[in-house]
Enzyme design. Structure first.
Site, PDB file in Angstrom:
ATOM      1  N   GLU A 204       0.829  -1.206   0.000  1.00  0.00           N
ATOM      2  CA  GLU A 204       0.000   0.000   0.000  1.00  0.00           C
ATOM      3  C   GLU A 204       0.866   1.260   0.000  1.00  0.00           C
ATOM      4  O   GLU A 204       0.839   2.065   0.921  1.00  0.00           O
ATOM      5  CB  GLU A 204      -0.970  -0.063   1.184  1.00  0.00           C
ATOM      6  N   ASN A 226      -0.847   1.447   7.087  1.00  0.00           N
ATOM      7  CA  ASN A 226      -0.743   0.035   7.388  1.00  0.00           C
ATOM      8  C   ASN A 226       0.257  -0.166   8.513  1.00  0.00           C
ATOM      9  O   ASN A 226       1.410   0.197   8.409  1.00  0.00           O
ATOM     10  CB  ASN A 226      -0.286  -0.720   6.137  1.00  0.00           C
ATOM     11  N   HIS A 429     -14.706 -10.977   6.572  1.00  0.00           N
ATOM     12  CA  HIS A 429     -13.870 -11.691   7.536  1.00  0.00           C
ATOM     13  C   HIS A 429     -12.576 -10.911   7.722  1.00  0.00           C
ATOM     14  O   HIS A 429     -11.708 -10.949   6.845  1.00  0.00           O
ATOM     15  CB  HIS A 429     -13.516 -13.087   7.022  1.00  0.00           C
ATOM     16  N   GLU A 430     -12.445 -10.205   8.829  1.00  0.00           N
ATOM     17  CA  GLU A 430     -11.127  -9.661   9.153  1.00  0.00           C
ATOM     18  C   GLU A 430     -10.372 -10.796   9.829  1.00  0.00           C
ATOM     19  O   GLU A 430     -10.718 -11.192  10.943  1.00  0.00           O
ATOM     20  CB  GLU A 430     -11.242  -8.438  10.060  1.00  0.00           C
ATOM     21  N   HIS A 498      -8.163  -8.765   0.745  1.00  0.00           N
ATOM     22  CA  HIS A 498      -7.455  -7.499   0.964  1.00  0.00           C
ATOM     23  C   HIS A 498      -6.199  -7.756   1.792  1.00  0.00           C
ATOM     24  O   HIS A 498      -6.210  -8.606   2.675  1.00  0.00           O
ATOM     25  CB  HIS A 498      -8.356  -6.502   1.702  1.00  0.00           C
ATOM     26  N   GLU A 499      -5.166  -6.994   1.504  1.00  0.00           N
ATOM     27  CA  GLU A 499      -3.846  -7.130   2.166  1.00  0.00           C
ATOM     28  C   GLU A 499      -3.205  -8.491   1.906  1.00  0.00           C
ATOM     29  O   GLU A 499      -2.181  -8.825   2.480  1.00  0.00           O
ATOM     30  CB  GLU A 499      -3.895  -6.889   3.690  1.00  0.00           C
ATOM     31  N   GLU A 517      -7.233  -6.580  -3.166  1.00  0.00           N
ATOM     32  CA  GLU A 517      -6.816  -5.185  -2.990  1.00  0.00           C
ATOM     33  C   GLU A 517      -5.334  -5.137  -3.374  1.00  0.00           C
ATOM     34  O   GLU A 517      -5.000  -4.828  -4.510  1.00  0.00           O
ATOM     35  CB  GLU A 517      -7.050  -4.743  -1.553  1.00  0.00           C
ATOM     36  N   GLU A 523      -9.255   3.710   0.165  1.00  0.00           N
ATOM     37  CA  GLU A 523      -9.221   3.994   1.608  1.00  0.00           C
ATOM     38  C   GLU A 523      -8.173   5.054   1.944  1.00  0.00           C
ATOM     39  O   GLU A 523      -8.343   5.835   2.883  1.00  0.00           O
ATOM     40  CB  GLU A 523      -8.982   2.712   2.407  1.00  0.00           C
TER      41      GLU A 523
HETATM   42  C1  NOJ Z   1      -8.225  -2.772   5.383  1.00  0.00           C
HETATM   43  C2  NOJ Z   1      -9.043  -2.980   4.171  1.00  0.00           C
HETATM   44  O1  NOJ Z   1      -8.343  -2.577   3.023  1.00  0.00           O
HETATM   45  C3  NOJ Z   1     -10.298  -2.217   4.332  1.00  0.00           C
HETATM   46  O2  NOJ Z   1     -11.078  -2.261   3.167  1.00  0.00           O
HETATM   47  C4  NOJ Z   1     -11.016  -2.776   5.500  1.00  0.00           C
HETATM   48  O3  NOJ Z   1     -12.170  -2.018   5.712  1.00  0.00           O
HETATM   49  C5  NOJ Z   1     -10.184  -2.741   6.755  1.00  0.00           C
HETATM   50  N1  NOJ Z   1      -8.924  -3.330   6.493  1.00  0.00           N
HETATM   51  C6  NOJ Z   1     -10.888  -3.465   7.892  1.00  0.00           C
HETATM   52  O4  NOJ Z   1     -10.078  -4.032   8.785  1.00  0.00           O
HETATM   53 CA    CA Z   2      -5.876  -2.198   2.774  1.00  0.00          CA
END
Ligand code: NOJ
Ligand code: CA
Length: 716
Positions: A204, A226, A429-430, A498-499, A517, A523
């Protein structure tokens, strides 16, 4: 007799070893791109690549530093090299010309036309075998290493060891670790590069544009938002890397089909590069067992930006679709409660202040109603499940169970309501980057989705990877991401990660991977901003590997209107945001702003409602990396076209001939253009003018994008 047969075998070896006179070349189908394989005087494998008469890669060494494991390791984990003392024992050639249909994509059919060269190598001192497979396309090159199994004698003509190495001294290769891959990319010049620093945890970053030789002095971390970042210990860059040679030639370096292998960075060495893999917690860069192979290392060339963007080399180097039934996979347009949290107006966590919790039943109903009214497929709800209150930056292992909602989120009731409205909730899902915890919970997590009717999940990997010490792009982590995709496919679930690791075209094989992502997305408009030219670079870099869930569509450029303390404007105009639905290809597209910000500008919102995210045909009308790009695409199964143009801080003017339209037909063009006073980063960012006119394929449109802006046109 025995001795005699050895003598006979040895003589065949040497006859055979000289049979393949080096160098060996392989031309592209049009004969204008050529790879040359050669061995140096000390048996180092090398390759070089030329495109239309110009050297792209000067002679560059291939190979590895390894440590053998188990019974193969004569002195424990003895370091060895697969870099020199090789002989060429076989050459195989093949040609492919086939057309395949992606499940979703920028066009309905993709042609894979290439010539292939396989060189089989045996190391004289060990008898170890390493093959290199090259595929030469009209626009570029892919090559990978292949390590045959000890049993499989099919590829090399020589029986290793028996002939080349004195008896008893062969060192077979079955289990080994990679100390480093030593693939060189020696360049004939010092090109301009659009690069981000190599980091084991994050992609990022903002892009820097400099000469390759200037990279070490400009190499630094850390991205603005990040929390986790581990720069490579020596200056390296991430791929896909875009280069411009002094001649004007554009060259893209990346990888394809990164499976069971660590992600490659490129170590800067003068104006050259060498592969630099992501280590795991032990420092090893890979744990392999023959038979096995590396990802493809790719080189895409073009005289114009459009040549790079239209290449399908990365997808073509991936395996065909692994799924027999893909009828359940579909493009998704979605809205969500996301932007209120990203701007800081609301929270993911229910505690300590439940009034700040975005994922509450009333707010989600509001979004479901909005989605149903405006024709969106799904509503993303992040922060619905317990755990967010005790997570961020804490590196706890088992934070989330992915099944327990916060008390103000009516999981069953909201899914029933969504069903009634003809839309779906999108799961979030985080994982808290605990790959271990997520894998343990996966069956229950996906099981809940199936029971309630969710068909897609956004999975995030924020923070340092757990188990501690591992990295986001190691072989182990890469295997985790693919494991989740495969497990999801078994249950007919689409995945947006993502990530996670930057894509390498695996969506061809696993088309339920509908998004990633893996770069600096929208963001960051709330976390310090993106550069106005950011989205003129991403299509040449991050998107080479696959679509990005960039989450465009921010209409309210003044973030203080969403979150009172956020005194910041986003770095594009409103029409620049509209353009991204065409220029940032993805089968998954979000309308990321708040419903009320769309309701105030329903005329402009119409473009987001209309624009599809699956296409029959794509044309790259203009593409100057870092400056502007204009793309027009034909909707899947319809005679409708959509054009987007995005520019940097300097604005852009163009005359576009509509010769992509069907001849003899008249279309209504709706043009969404920046108002003359529209500027990114300030109070006029949301000014636009909408005009309608009748057009044919003879029509020439004069279009103007203001600084940080763009335009969007629908042709119906
Ligand atoms: C980072 C992600 O890129 C974002 O889209 C998400 O909302 C947050 N993490 C949530 O933890
Ligand atoms: Ca991100």
């Amino acid at each position: 007799m025995k001795n005699l047969s050895i003598v006979f075998a040895l003589s065949t070896v040497f006859a055979s070893a000289v049979l393949w006179a080096e160098p060996v070349t392989c031309l592209s189908p049009d004969g204008r791109a050529v790879v040359t394989f050669d061995l140096t005087a000390v048996g180092e494998p090398t390759y070089s690549f030329a495109f239309r008469g110009e050297t792209v890669i000067a002679p560059s060494r291939l190979g590895f530093d390894i440590k053998a494991l188990g019974a193969d390791a004569f002195d424990g984990r003895k370091a060895a090299d697969l870099r020199r003392d090789f002989v060429l024992t076989d050459v195989k050639r093949a040609t492919a010309d086939e057309t395949w249909k992606p499940v979703w994509g920028e066009e309905k059919e993709i042609r894979d036309h290439h010539n292939e060269l396989l060189v089989a190598l045996v190391q004289k001192t060990t008898g170890r075998r390493m093959n290199v497979r090259f595929r030469v396309f009209d626009e570029g090159l892919g090559f990978r290493y292949e390590f045959p199994s000890e049993e499989d004698k099919g590829v090399a003509r020589l029986v290793p060891g028996q002939q080349i190495v004195p008896q008893g001294q062969t060192q077979p290769l079955t289990h080994f670790t990679i100390v480093e891959e030593r693939t060189r990319f020696n360049l004939p010049c010092d090109p301009l590069a659009w690069w981000i620093p190599a980091d084991y945890e994050t992609q990022e970053y903002r892009y820097t544009n400099s000469k390759v030789t200037e990279i070490p002095s400009l190499f630094k971390g850390a991205p603005d938002a990040n929390l986790s970042s581990t720069l490579t210990p020596v200056p390296c860059v991430q791929t896909a890397l875009m280069l411009k040679y002094p001649s004007g030639l554009l060259v893209n370096l990346h990888e394809a089909a990164c499976v069971d292998y660590a992600t490659m960075h490129l170590k800067v060495d003068g104006h050259d590069f060498e592969s630099y893999l992501t280590p795991d917690a032990t420092g090893a860069k890979g744990w392999l067992q023959t038979p096995c192979r590396s990802p493809w290392r790719t080189v895409i060339c073009g005289a114009k930006g459009a040549d790079i963007l239209s290449s399908r080399l990365t997808l073509n180097l991936n395996e065909p679709c692994a799924l027999a039934d893909t009828s359940w996979i579909h493009p998704v347009k979605y809205v969500g409660v996301w932007w209120t949290m990203i701007t800081g107006a609301k929270n993911w966590a229910y505690k300590p202040d439940p009034t700040m919790h975005a994922a509450n039943t009333t707010n989600v109903i509001r979004h479901l109603d909005f989605a149903a009214e405006h024709g969106f497929d799904e509503v993303l709800v992040e922060g619905w499940n317990i755990g967010f209150e005790d997570w961020f930056g804490k590196e706890k292992d088992a934070v989330f169970d992915f099944v327990t909602p916060y008390p103000d989120f009516d999981l069953e009731g909201l899914n029933a309501y969504a069903k009634k409205k003809g839309v779906k909730l999108m799961m979030y899902h985080e994982t808290s980057a605990s790959t271990r915890n997520y894998e343990r919970c996966l069956d229950a997590a996906y099981g809940l989705m199936k029971r309630l009717g969710y068909d897609s999940v956004k999975a995030g990997y924020v923070g340092n990877i757990l188990p501690h010490g591992d990295h986001h792009y190691s072989q182990w982590s890469n295997n985790h991401y693919l494991y989740c995709i495969k497990e999801a496919a078994k249950r007919q679930i689409m995945v947006n990660q993502h990530e996670a690791v930057r894509p390498t075209g695996l969506c061809r094989t696993w088309p339920n991977l509908i998004g990633n992502e893996s770069a600096r997305g929208t963001e960051y408009e709330s976390f310090g901003g993106n550069n106005p030219d950011h989205t003129t670079i991403l299509p040449f870099t991050r998107l080479i590997g696959g679509p990005m869930d960039y989450t465009p569509g921010i209409f309210e450029a003044d973030l203080s209107k969403v979150c009172s303390w956020k005194k910041q404007f986003i770095s594009t105009t409103l029409c620049g945001q509209l353009a991204l639905y065409v220029t940032m290809y993805s089968p998954l597209q979000m309308a990321a702003d708040l419903p009320e910000n769309y309701e105030k500008r329903l005329d402009a919102f119409q473009f987001i409602k209309d624009v599809p995210c699956d296409w029959d045909e794509t044309r790259y009308l203009e593409a100057e990396i870092g400056d502007y790009l204009t793309i027009v695409r034909k909707a899947k199964g319809k005679d409708e076209w959509y054009m987007g143009s995005k520019c940097d801080e300097n604005g852009h003017k163009a005359k576009i001939t509509c010769d992509f339209l069907t001849s003899g037909k008249t279309y209504t063009a709706t043009i969404y253009a920046d108002a003359p006073e529209a500027r990114y980063g300030g109070p006029t960012a949301d000014r636009y003018v909408i005009t309608k006119r009748e057009v044919t394929r003879e029509t020439v449109l004069d279009l103007v994008a203001q600084p940080g802006g763009g335009w969007a046109v629908s042709f119906k």
